[in-house]
Design an enzyme around this catalytic site. Structure first.
Site: not given
Length: 343
Positions: A225, A227, A301-302
């Site tokens: 990951d 992003e 991450g979000d």
């Protein structure tokens, strides 16, 4: 005849000298191995065991439902396995959740759940006794994450690599408790818990999520990951070297030099060698990396300051290191994981 005996003895001594370090490495603990390889751990987490031979501190914190008191669960002995009996005694007659995973590296990168009373956010802590197992013949508990559970830490000022600095990560997880929800990650993430662009993350993902389509099979897979996507290799196209890991216990590894190269590896955590799934160029637009230095476990991450985690997965142990580990170091860490005796 005498010279033949001397020659045979010399050969035996030479073989012993060659094989002894290999045997020692197989019984060393992961963060000792990383340090010996020049890539020291900057974060080390586990609910099952110490990741340094000298570690004698707490592994995780539990909170019980009856009175909201907390207790830290440590190891049975220095460098040993978790004291599950202490958790059982503290949680007897009520339920407990895991609120904190303590960092064993000395950098203070403890992971707190992403919810009120923890790191802030909209998630909740995972149940403490959802899955028991044995490691090294001792009863221990996993961190069993369901949708709505996750953990986080802003490690940007406490040693976690940032920007294009090289980094390595591993975790032991499970191929039997997975889904395609976003995103069961462990690794480097955004400090503001928002999707801040290509290269803002550098985390291991283990899931059945086929982000870009075109996947072969149904997973679960070890992916990166970074992003704006879960990468099976060096592009958004499916990597034919990928393979599913459906074992009960799985080793997942990611390392990234921050500018030109990253690698993905995986294996059965109970036996066998690592498979190299990718070792090559970073995807277009991810050179250089732009890591921010937070640590995420169980979510993307979000997440989860304004939303909740959609993924599920199991975490037994893992670490993040400064620098790009050698293949020999990766191999020795896998040997240590196998020697841990997950059952």
């Amino acid at each position: 005849m005498r010279s033949s005996k001397i020659w045979a003895l010399a050969v035996a001594v030479a073989i012993a000298c060659v094989t002894a370090p290999v045997a020692a490495a197989a019984t060393s603990l992961p963060c000792d191995i990383y340090a010996a390889g020049g890539t020291p751990c900057v974060a080390a987490h586990s609910t099952t065991r110490a990741l340094y031979a000298a570690y004698n501190g707490p592994l995780y914190q539990v909170r019980r439902g009856s009175d909201s008191r907390t207790a830290s669960i440590g190891v049975l002995a220095r460098g040993g396995y978790a004291d599950a009996a202490a958790q059982d005694a503290f949680c007897a007659g009520t339920s407990c959740v895991i609120t904190v995973l303590y960092d064993q590296s000395g950098h203070g990168n403890d992971l707190a759940y992403q919810g009120p009373g923890g790191a802030g956010g909209h998630d909740t802590p995972a149940a403490a006794a959802r899955e028991s197992l044995t490691a090294g013949g001792h009863k221990v508990y996993s961190l069993y994450i369901n949708p709505g559970n996750s953990y986080w830490r802003n490690g940007s000022s406490t040693g976690v690599p940032k920007g294009s600095a090289p980094e390595g990560e591993y975790m032991v997880t499970s191929g039997t408790h997975v889904n395609h929800g976003c995103c069961f990650d462990y690794g480097n993430s955004e400090t503001d818990r928002r999707a801040d662009g290509a290269g803002a993350m550098d985390a291991i993902n283990f899931s059945t999520s086929c982000w870009f389509g075109g996947c072969t099979g149904t997973g679960p897979w070890v992916q990166a990951d970074l992003e704006y996507g879960l990468f099976p290799g060096g592009s958004s196209k499916w990597n034919p070297n990928q393979r599913a890991f459906t074992d009960r216990y799985v080793t997942a590894m990611l390392k990234n030099n921050g500018t030109t190269r990253f690698a993905l590896k995986g294996s059965n955590a109970q036996a066998g060698a690592l498979s190299t799934l990718w070792d090559g160029a970073l995807p277009h637009g991810y050179n250089p990396m732009r890591k921010q230095g937070a640590i995420v476990l169980g979510s993307g991450g979000d997440c989860c300051a304004q939303n909740t985690n959609l993924s599920q997965g199991t975490f037994y142990e893992g670490a993040m290191v400064s620098g790009y580990p050698s293949d020999a170091t990766d191999t020795a860490v896998q040997a240590s994981i196998v020697a841990a005796g997950y059952r």
